[in-house]
Design a protein around this motif. Structure first.
Motif, mmCIF file in Angstrom:
data_model
loop_
_atom_site.group_PDB
_atom_site.id
_atom_site.type_symbol
_atom_site.label_atom_id
_atom_site.label_comp_id
_atom_site.label_asym_id
_atom_site.label_seq_id
_atom_site.Cartn_x
_atom_site.Cartn_y
_atom_site.Cartn_z
ATOM 1 N N GLY A 1 83.079 16.401 -87.888
ATOM 2 C CA GLY A 1 83.601 15.062 -87.351
ATOM 3 C C GLY A 1 82.489 14.273 -86.990
ATOM 4 O O GLY A 1 82.627 12.989 -87.371
ATOM 5 N N ILE A 2 81.601 14.818 -86.127
ATOM 6 C CA ILE A 2 80.567 13.954 -85.786
ATOM 7 C C ILE A 2 79.810 13.333 -86.868
ATOM 8 O O ILE A 2 79.332 12.250 -86.698
ATOM 9 N N ALA A 3 79.388 14.169 -87.721
ATOM 10 C CA ALA A 3 78.584 13.747 -88.894
ATOM 11 C C ALA A 3 79.173 12.673 -89.497
ATOM 12 O O ALA A 3 78.455 11.767 -89.983
ATOM 13 N N ILE A 4 80.705 12.534 -89.722
ATOM 14 C CA ILE A 4 81.206 11.686 -90.633
ATOM 15 C C ILE A 4 81.390 10.397 -89.610
ATOM 16 O O ILE A 4 81.087 9.298 -90.094
ATOM 17 N N ARG A 5 81.605 10.472 -88.358
ATOM 18 C CA ARG A 5 81.516 9.262 -87.528
ATOM 19 C C ARG A 5 80.218 8.627 -87.720
ATOM 20 O O ARG A 5 79.928 7.348 -87.555
ATOM 21 N N ASN A 6 78.924 9.687 -87.590
ATOM 22 C CA ASN A 6 77.706 8.858 -87.454
ATOM 23 C C ASN A 6 77.256 8.392 -88.870
ATOM 24 O O ASN A 6 76.063 8.247 -88.816
ATOM 25 N N ASN A 7 78.036 8.641 -89.906
ATOM 26 C CA ASN A 7 77.703 8.379 -91.175
ATOM 27 C C ASN A 7 76.358 9.130 -91.636
ATOM 28 O O ASN A 7 75.496 8.677 -92.490
ATOM 29 N N LYS B 1 75.181 11.888 -93.824
ATOM 30 C CA LYS B 1 75.573 12.479 -95.289
ATOM 31 C C LYS B 1 74.732 13.925 -95.196
ATOM 32 O O LYS B 1 75.261 14.821 -95.822
ATOM 33 N N VAL B 2 73.506 14.019 -94.733
ATOM 34 C CA VAL B 2 72.737 15.150 -94.903
ATOM 35 C C VAL B 2 73.280 16.098 -94.202
ATOM 36 O O VAL B 2 73.504 17.380 -94.681
ATOM 37 N N THR B 3 73.658 15.854 -92.872
ATOM 38 C CA THR B 3 74.045 16.682 -91.862
ATOM 39 C C THR B 3 75.502 17.263 -92.379
ATOM 40 O O THR B 3 75.813 18.379 -92.346
ATOM 41 N N LEU B 4 76.267 16.327 -92.763
ATOM 42 C CA LEU B 4 77.532 16.625 -93.476
ATOM 43 C C LEU B 4 77.509 17.629 -94.599
ATOM 44 O O LEU B 4 78.246 18.791 -94.894
ATOM 45 N N SER B 5 76.652 17.392 -95.491
ATOM 46 C CA SER B 5 76.307 18.199 -96.568
ATOM 47 C C SER B 5 75.833 19.728 -96.276
ATOM 48 O O SER B 5 76.509 20.787 -96.861
ATOM 49 N N ASN B 6 74.920 19.656 -95.144
ATOM 50 C CA ASN B 6 74.771 21.045 -94.816
ATOM 51 C C ASN B 6 75.891 21.684 -94.134
ATOM 52 O O ASN B 6 76.055 22.933 -94.315
ATOM 53 N N LEU B 7 76.606 21.102 -93.264
ATOM 54 C CA LEU B 7 77.887 21.709 -92.630
ATOM 55 C C LEU B 7 79.073 22.103 -93.753
ATOM 56 O O LEU B 7 79.574 23.211 -93.677
ATOM 57 N N VAL B 8 78.898 21.373 -94.855
ATOM 58 C CA VAL B 8 79.790 21.605 -95.954
ATOM 59 C C VAL B 8 79.468 23.025 -96.401
ATOM 60 O O VAL B 8 80.383 23.834 -96.777
#
Length: 107
Positions: A83-89, A91-98
């Motif tokens: 949620g934080i990665a999405i809010r902060n746009n 993409k790298v962190t979101l990809s790692n969390l996925v």
């Protein structure tokens, strides 16, 4: 509340957390981060709700099944960070969390 009722309630709430984590995973794979950022309620808000649910799981099950509460917290931790990665746009962190969430057993 009898022990079996507490554990059944905790298990049901834990399954809700798993379902929600699965939706986070599926949506993060399927949609661009800009689409995810427009979701209402936000993914960060949903993660906060799941955190409250995880606290209830802890209260119901920690004396009898502490691993259930720990697993609930593990999924919520990933959802919160997504949620934080999405809010902060981010993409790298979101990809790692996925990737990290995808490796979870969802059991």
């Amino acid at each position: 509340m009898p022990v079996n009722d507490r554990l059944n309630s905790a298990q049901g709430l834990y399954e809700l957390i798993l379902q929600t984590a699965n939706k986070f995973l599926r949506n993060a794979r399927q949609f661009e981060i800009s689409v995810l950022a427009d979701h209402k309620p936000s993914y960060a808000e949903i993660a906060d709700i799941m955190d409250t649910v995880a606290h209830i799981v802890f209260e119901l099950a920690d004396d009898f099944d502490p691993m259930l509460a720990q697993k609930a917290n593990d999924y919520v931790y990933l959802m919160r960070n997504m949620g934080i990665a999405i809010r902060n746009n981010d993409k790298v962190t979101l990809s790692n969390l996925v990737k990290e969430l995808d490796a979870k057993p969802f059991l």
